[in-house]
Design an enzyme around this catalytic site. Structure first.
Site, PDB file in Angstrom:
ATOM      1  N   GLU A  38       0.825  -1.213   0.000  1.00 22.62           N
ATOM      2  CA  GLU A  38       0.000   0.000   0.000  1.00 22.62           C
ATOM      3  C   GLU A  38       0.866   1.274   0.000  1.00 22.62           C
ATOM      4  O   GLU A  38       1.787   1.393   0.818  1.00 22.62           O
ATOM      5  CB  GLU A  38      -0.931  -0.036   1.222  1.00 22.62           C
ATOM      6  CG  GLU A  38      -1.831   1.185   1.362  1.00 22.62           C
ATOM      7  CD  GLU A  38      -2.757   1.416   0.179  1.00 22.62           C
ATOM      8  OE1 GLU A  38      -3.334   0.435  -0.329  1.00 22.62           O
ATOM      9  OE2 GLU A  38      -2.889   2.581  -0.260  1.00 22.62           O
ATOM     10  N   THR A  84      -6.182   2.518  -5.071  1.00 21.01           N
ATOM     11  CA  THR A  84      -5.968   1.069  -4.954  1.00 21.01           C
ATOM     12  C   THR A  84      -6.772   0.306  -6.005  1.00 21.01           C
ATOM     13  O   THR A  84      -6.265  -0.623  -6.645  1.00 21.01           O
ATOM     14  CB  THR A  84      -6.408   0.555  -3.570  1.00 21.01           C
ATOM     15  OG1 THR A  84      -5.569   1.124  -2.573  1.00 21.01           O
ATOM     16  CG2 THR A  84      -6.313  -0.960  -3.485  1.00 21.01           C
ATOM     17  N   HIS A 200      -0.910   3.528   4.855  1.00 19.51           N
ATOM     18  CA  HIS A 200      -1.874   4.316   4.081  1.00 19.51           C
ATOM     19  C   HIS A 200      -2.017   5.689   4.726  1.00 19.51           C
ATOM     20  O   HIS A 200      -2.017   5.808   5.947  1.00 19.51           O
ATOM     21  CB  HIS A 200      -3.231   3.586   4.074  1.00 19.51           C
ATOM     22  CG  HIS A 200      -4.261   4.206   3.170  1.00 19.51           C
ATOM     23  ND1 HIS A 200      -4.848   5.428   3.427  1.00 19.51           N
ATOM     24  CD2 HIS A 200      -4.797   3.759   2.012  1.00 19.51           C
ATOM     25  CE1 HIS A 200      -5.698   5.709   2.452  1.00 19.51           C
ATOM     26  NE2 HIS A 200      -5.697   4.719   1.581  1.00 19.51           N
ATOM     27  N   ASP A 259       1.047   0.186  -5.182  1.00 18.79           N
ATOM     28  CA  ASP A 259      -0.177   0.513  -5.929  1.00 18.79           C
ATOM     29  C   ASP A 259      -0.199   1.936  -6.480  1.00 18.79           C
ATOM     30  O   ASP A 259      -0.659   2.164  -7.592  1.00 18.79           O
ATOM     31  CB  ASP A 259      -1.445   0.215  -5.118  1.00 18.79           C
ATOM     32  CG  ASP A 259      -1.593   1.012  -3.831  1.00 18.79           C
ATOM     33  OD1 ASP A 259      -0.598   1.531  -3.310  1.00 18.79           O
ATOM     34  OD2 ASP A 259      -2.746   1.099  -3.336  1.00 18.79           O
ATOM     35  N   HIS A 260       0.304   2.906  -5.711  1.00 15.55           N
ATOM     36  CA  HIS A 260       0.271   4.311  -6.156  1.00 15.55           C
ATOM     37  C   HIS A 260       1.138   5.122  -5.207  1.00 15.55           C
ATOM     38  O   HIS A 260       1.624   4.595  -4.205  1.00 15.55           O
ATOM     39  CB  HIS A 260      -1.170   4.849  -6.174  1.00 15.55           C
ATOM     40  CG  HIS A 260      -1.935   4.588  -4.909  1.00 15.55           C
ATOM     41  ND1 HIS A 260      -1.663   5.246  -3.727  1.00 15.55           N
ATOM     42  CD2 HIS A 260      -2.926   3.709  -4.618  1.00 15.55           C
ATOM     43  CE1 HIS A 260      -2.471   4.810  -2.789  1.00 15.55           C
ATOM     44  NE2 HIS A 260      -3.240   3.854  -3.282  1.00 15.55           N
TER      45      HIS A 260
HETATM   46  C1  GP9 Z   1      -9.292   0.247   1.256  1.00 10.49           C
HETATM   47  C2  GP9 Z   1      -7.901   0.306   0.731  1.00 10.49           C
HETATM   48  C3  GP9 Z   1      -7.400   1.720   0.544  1.00 10.49           C
HETATM   49  O1  GP9 Z   1      -9.872  -1.015   1.245  1.00 10.49           O
HETATM   50  O2  GP9 Z   1      -7.713  -0.503  -0.371  1.00 10.49           O
HETATM   51  O3  GP9 Z   1      -7.699   2.226  -0.679  1.00 10.49           O
HETATM   52  P1  GP9 Z   1      -7.033   3.541  -1.302  1.00 10.49           P
HETATM   53  O4  GP9 Z   1      -7.497   4.709  -0.467  1.00 10.49           O
HETATM   54  O5  GP9 Z   1      -5.550   3.404  -1.263  1.00 10.49           O
HETATM   55  O6  GP9 Z   1      -7.575   3.564  -2.682  1.00 10.49           O
HETATM   56 MN    MN Z   2      -3.996   2.285  -2.061  1.00 12.34          MN
END
Ligand code: GP9
Ligand code: MN
Length: 426
Positions: A38, A84, A200, A259-260
């Site tokens: 993440e 995500t 996150h 992911d980003h």
């Molecule tokens: C929530 C998680 C976070 O289930 O995948 O998502 P994001 O905010 O990174 O898109």
């Molecule tokens: Mn994410």
């Protein structure tokens, strides 16, 4: 309509890159464990804060040849507002997210020909997603059925007690720990997608769980970004040990990806301080690198590979490792291990990066100097092609065009009504 799908089909078939014959089919029948890091940006790899590594475990996978990982250090995320969910869409379908909103939400009932369904139909795989948040977030419980995800182990499968959760959901350490018995219970070969969550925004972590002190820029979420990255790194090390104990490490393809971005442009002042350089629009684009690491059982790691690549390229790569021809499907990316792999990486906003130059909002920069350059006709043409590709991907999603496409391989359309997650009843 069918003219539109033909246009998309011609484009992607023409872009197709032949598999690398040495690697075609080498992972056939092996489990695939795909680990989502993440908000993890590549600048963290081998980064030292006050002289100390932030992610020593991940660094060891990158730096130690005995680990047999291949690390792509010029790999970019291609996500937009879907965050995500965009990364998931891209990596399991090799199509772009939408310019606005999240395709997972607005295109959740489209027809897809996604990696889980292909692996099932071509290789007898079972797909499971593991994630410590509730299943309806990002509309996953709808779109996963279109992808052919057999099981979604969402928060309802985990101990979500007060102690175990922070920020969006389950902490990564209990997440991996509690995932092990679920993983072991799957029929093999499986495709397991492990989605972490603690690292996150705004990077919250309890004092007792932080192994390193925060950075000291005074920008709070930037400072704690390093602490949650370390926490994720420790959770991964524990998970790798558990995989080895369970006998799953050696017969599985292991893939890790970011992911980003985790630190947005709003934090350029603090980032500039940490990287010791001004964060210009050019530099900001270079910071969209996220890690991609892959280990294939029985195949020597290649160390650090500098090929320019993006999330779009992962699915065709995995298909070719399986011995499944990517040209039979509609995919916008190309196999990373192919000698014909394409090194133009379009971002969702139309900017792009190549090994030589970067384009940001209409301005071209030389990658070596970071200076503005006058684009050549060829560069302008590359830019037009990138915009065309994005347009075709949008047509595909907005027109739900895969309804009209039959892959060249044996294929039965995915029936979403056959899938149930958690306590859903028929
Ligand atoms: C929530 C998680 C976070 O289930 O995948 O998502 P994001 O905010 O990174 O898109
Ligand atoms: Mn994410």
């Amino acid at each position: 309509d069918s003219d539109d799908i033909t246009e998309v089909e011609n484009y992607t078939k023409n872009k197709f890159a032949e598999p690398n014959p040495e690697l075609f089919g080498v992972a056939k029948g092996k489990n695939i464990i795909k680990i989502h890091l993440e908000s993890f940006q590549s600048f963290l790899i081998n980064y030292k804060l006050r002289g100390e590594e932030v992610t020593p475990f991940l660094n060891s996978l990158v730096n130690d040849p005995e680990q047999d990982f291949t690390y792509f250090d010029n790999f970019f995320h291609q996500t937009e507002q879907g965050k995500t969910a965009d990364a998931e869409l891209i990596m399991d379908n090799s199509i772009y997210g939408l310019p606005q909103g999240s395709a997972f939400v607005t295109r959740g009932s489209n027809t897809y020909q996604a990696l889980p369904a292909i692996l099932h139909q071509q290789g007898g795989y079972t797909t499971a997603v593991f994630h410590g948040d509730y299943k309806s977030f990002w509309n996953r419980d709808e779109i996963y059925k279109q992808f052919g995800v057999d099981t979604y182990f969402d928060a309802s499968y985990y101990n979500m007690s007060e102690d175990n959760i922070i920020n969006y959901g389950l902490k990564d350490k209990p997440f991996f720990e509690e995932s092990m018995p679920l993983l072991k219970s799957l029929n093999q070969p499986f495709y397991a997608h492990m989605m972490t969550l603690t690292h996150h925004h705004p990077y919250l972590i309890g004092e007792d769980e932080a192994s390193i002190a925060p950075a000291e820029t005074g920008d709070k979420s930037v400072d704690t970004y390093f602490q949650t990255a370390r926490y994720l790194d420790e959770a991964l090390e524990q998970f790798f040990n558990d995989l080895k104990d369970a006998g799953l490490y050696d017969n599985s393809v292991i893939l890790l990806y970011g992911d980003h971005y985790g630190i947005s442009k709003n934090h350029n002042r603090a980032m500039g301080e940490l990287l010791d350089e001004e964060i210009t629009p050019f530099k900001s684009t270079q910071l969209q690198r996220v890690p991609l690491l892959i280990k294939v059982p029985g195949v020597d790691g290649m160390g650090t590979v500098h090929e320019y690549s993006g999330q779009m390229d992962v699915m065709p790569t995995l298909l070719h490792l399986q011995g499944i021809n990517a040209q039979d499907y509609i995919l916008f990316g190309t196999d990373l291990f192919s000698k014909d792999h394409k090194e133009v990486i379009p971002f969702r906003n139309g900017d792009l990066v190549t090994p030589e130059y970067t384009e940001v909002s209409g301005t071209f920069y030389d990658n070596n100097t970071g200076e503005e350059i006058e684009p050549t006709d060829e560069m302008l043409q590359v830019k037009q092609e990138a915009l065309h590709e994005l347009e075709l991907s949008d047509k595909l999603l907005n027109g739900d065009l895969l309804r009209f496409y039959k892959p060249n391989a044996d294929w039965s359309p995915v029936d979403p009504t056959k899938y149930r997650y958690g306590n859903e009843s028929g």
